[in-house]
Scaffold this active site. Structure first.
Site, PDB file in Angstrom:
ATOM      1  N   ASN A 195       0.863  -1.173   0.000  1.00  0.00           N
ATOM      2  CA  ASN A 195       0.000   0.000   0.000  1.00  0.00           C
ATOM      3  C   ASN A 195       0.898   1.221   0.000  1.00  0.00           C
ATOM      4  O   ASN A 195       1.720   1.365   0.895  1.00  0.00           O
ATOM      5  CB  ASN A 195      -0.881   0.004   1.261  1.00  0.00           C
ATOM      6  CG  ASN A 195      -1.599   1.326   1.453  1.00  0.00           C
ATOM      7  OD1 ASN A 195      -1.928   2.002   0.492  1.00  0.00           O
ATOM      8  ND2 ASN A 195      -1.835   1.682   2.709  1.00  0.00           N
ATOM      9  N   GLY A 196       0.768   2.065  -1.009  1.00  0.00           N
ATOM     10  CA  GLY A 196       1.600   3.262  -1.023  1.00  0.00           C
ATOM     11  C   GLY A 196       2.162   3.515  -2.395  1.00  0.00           C
ATOM     12  O   GLY A 196       1.662   3.001  -3.398  1.00  0.00           O
TER      13      GLY A 196
END
Ligand code: M6R
Length: 609
Positions: A100-101
């Site tokens: 995530n990111g």
């Protein structure tokens, strides 16, 4: 902003992973995927485009089984929405990773990995991460060390989890930016982007800090900090309800949440008022000291929460408190002149918005007397990072379009203005008057909700429009902005909001008989000014749709449709005039048949910048 969930369990974990994805879907629903290490020590993966229910369908047809696994729900950043871009990403058939990111240096890494002979199957920035970990494994590093070495080479902000087919019962997780929690149980361990995904298995959790790498083996978990030293992170016990929100008799969560507003506001007010005073402790035990030192307020937020901040500026400045309101994504990268005695106030439904978190960090770096958050999620990052907390008691908000949390956040901010007014020469009579009005909020919200049928009829006109203008003045300009955002968000109609007095400086050129112009017209000090602005629209053959106080003198006629809003005091009018605009956007979206609760391209919580 994606959702990550992972587990090392004693029995099959696929049910837990799927339920985790359902609970994390608010973070993105472009695609979803799951991987497990099966009984033969092989990775088995399923990925689908669209919502989690698509993945669920695929898994019903072809179930996966394994005790160690990862899952992911995606909101696309790098690489379009496709099955090949969905996570988990796999390298060499043995290493699986979810992230995530954003990895900012992915292009350079991709280049060097291609030169090293690695093949890519996706356009994502994440695939370079799994390849990089693999390269370090090839060089003889252990899995956790390979993740650490990779982290040191990545630029950006990310949280990730990785499993290796050769090591069932082991999972390595790392955080450099977006939140990542470890769930701890007697014989099992879990990892997830938020507490909701852990609750079906455990209430005990640890929060990884930036730079942490967690090496999970069954129930044991060794965490090393950014310097590579072993650390203990506090084990919290969640008090959050494990139940997911139910739709009940409503067609959509948004509709349910709009109708919950009287209850959400009365719950938010519970134990915050005593007689005709606001209890200062509602903001936390340090509130008195911090408010005494406050000379001005800096509000930081995004989207709908930003609009709540803009309304609050009117209330705060009315009581003599200088106030600035900033969009978090702009504030975080702007140079500022520090101002002494600043109370920074963040507003966030989720408490996880990446830009707001980063902007808060920046404000603290500048120097503040304290940080207050107005938030709806108790166990969230912004709550953890703030000295003072005002919780809105709305219960979970599922619809991507914020409604009840907007109205409740504004209520909390009005209480803040009252508490600060005492320090700026306003007497108890002023506070008593406003508190009296605040106590009428639940009833006034009910009255506004009773307009629904008439608004549903008005909505017919909008369903084939491509554009709309929203007007308001004073504290109602942010309400017009919120109305325009709601219409854009769920019915995909281009809508712009203007302070009505600004029309003549340009936007009036857009007005003709095809342009619907919506305005909120409470009976306040600016009503006559607003009426003149509305005449300017009529003179250009614009079609007006007004939500107006009966005493405003505004009535329906050929080119004007007026729906009257029951009279309310100007102190609470922005909160009440929000409701008809929410209902209008909801009914336009219903007619258009859009996905009201999960509009295209959006996610409930924006955990990437
Ligand atoms: O969770 P937050 O309040 O920090 O979220 C901020 C925005 O992303 C959010 O308000 C967004 O604008 C809503 N979807 C609007 O309905």
């Amino acid at each position: 902003m994606c959702g990550i969930v992972g587990a090392v369990r004693e029995s099959d974990t696929s049910g837990f992973l799927l339920e985790g994805l359902r609970r994390l879907e608010y973070r993105g629903y472009d695609s979803a995927g799951v991987v497990v290490i099966n009984q033969s020590g092989r990775l088995e993966r399923a990925r689908t485009v669209g919502k989690v229910k698509e993945l669920e369908r695929a898994l019903t047809q072809t179930p996966l089984a394994g005790t160690t696994g990862l899952a992911h729900t995606r909101w696309a950043t790098h690489g379009g929405v496709s099955e090949t871009n969905a996570h988990p990403h796999i390298c060499n058939g043995t290493l699986a990773l979810v992230c995530n990111g954003i990895v900012e240096n992915h292009e350079a890494l991709r280049h060097s990995q291609q030169e090293a002979g690695l093949a890519f199957t996706s356009q994502t920035d994440t695939e370079v991460v799994v390849h990089q970990v693999y390269l370090h494994l090839q060089n003889g590093l252990d899995l956790a060390d390979a993740v650490r070495a990779t982290m040191d080479e990545l630029a950006g902000s990310f949280a990730l989890a990785v499993v290796h087919a050769g090591e069932p019962g082991r999972l390595v997780a790392a955080r450099q930016g977006p939140p990542l929690l470890l769930g701890r149980a007697e014989k099992e361990s879990f990892v997830a982007s938020d507490i909701n995904a852990l609750l079906p298995a455990t209430r005990r959790y640890q929060v990884l800090e930036n730079g942490d790498v967690a090496d999970i083996r069954g129930a044991s978990c060794a965490i090393k900090d950014s310097g590579g030293s072993p650390v203990e992170r506090v084990i919290h016990t969640s008090t959050q309800s494990g139940a997911g929100a139910e739709l009940g008799e409503h067609r959509h969560f948004m509709q349910k949440e709009i109708h919950e507003q009287p209850r959400a506001v009365s719950d938010t007010l519970e134990d915050r008022l005593l007689g005709d005073r606001v209890l200062e402790d509602a903001f936390g035990s340090e509130a008195g000291r911090i408010f005494d030192a406050t000379r001005q307020v800096l509000i930081i937020a995004c989207g709908t929460s930003y609009h709540a901040g803009l309304v609050a500026r009117h209330w705060l400045e009315y009581v003599g408190v200088p106030c600035e309101v900033e969009v978090a994504s702009e504030y975080r990268y702007r140079r500022h002149a520090a101002r002494e005695g600043t109370l920074v106030v963040t507003i966030s439904q989720s408490g996880e918005t990446a830009d707001t978190l980063a902007a808060l960090e920046e404000a603290k770096r500048q120097g503040v007397v304290g940080a207050l958050v107005v938030c709806n999620v108790a166990e969230s990052s912004l709550v953890r990072e703030s000295d003072l907390v005002f919780m809105t008691h709305c219960g979970p908000e599922v619809g991507v379009a914020s409604t009840k949390t907007f109205v409740s956040a504004m209520t909390g901010l009005l209480l803040l203005a009252l508490v600060l007014s005492r320090r700026h020469g306003f007497d108890s009579g002023f506070e008593a008057h406003v508190v009296h009005q605040i106590r009428t909020l639940p009833g006034a919200l009910e009255a506004a909700l009773a307009m629904e049928d008439a608004i549903a009829e008005m909505a017919q006109v909008f369903s084939d429009k491509e554009h709309a203008l929203f007007l308001g003045r004073g504290a109602h300009f942010p309400i017009a902005m919120e109305g325009a955002l709601k219409l854009k968000e769920i019915s995909y109609i281009h809508a712009e909001a203007y302070p009505a007095g600004e029309l003549k400086h340009g936007p009036l050129a857009l007005v003709d008989e095809k342009m619907p112009v919506v305005a909120v017209a409470p009976n306040d000090l600016l009503i006559e000014k607003l009426k003149s602005n509305l005449e300017e629209v009529r003179a250009r053959r614009g079609r007006l749709y007004l939500f107006a106080d009966p005493a405003s003198g505004l009535e329906s006629r050929e080119d004007v449709t007026v729906l009257h809003v029951a009279p309310v005091d100007s102190a609470i009018a922005p909160i009440i005039y929000t409701v008809p605009l929410q209902l209008l956007s909801y009914h336009v979206a219903l007619i258009k048949g859009t996905d009201v609760d999960k509009p295209r391209n959006l996610a409930k919580s924006v955990t990437v910048e």
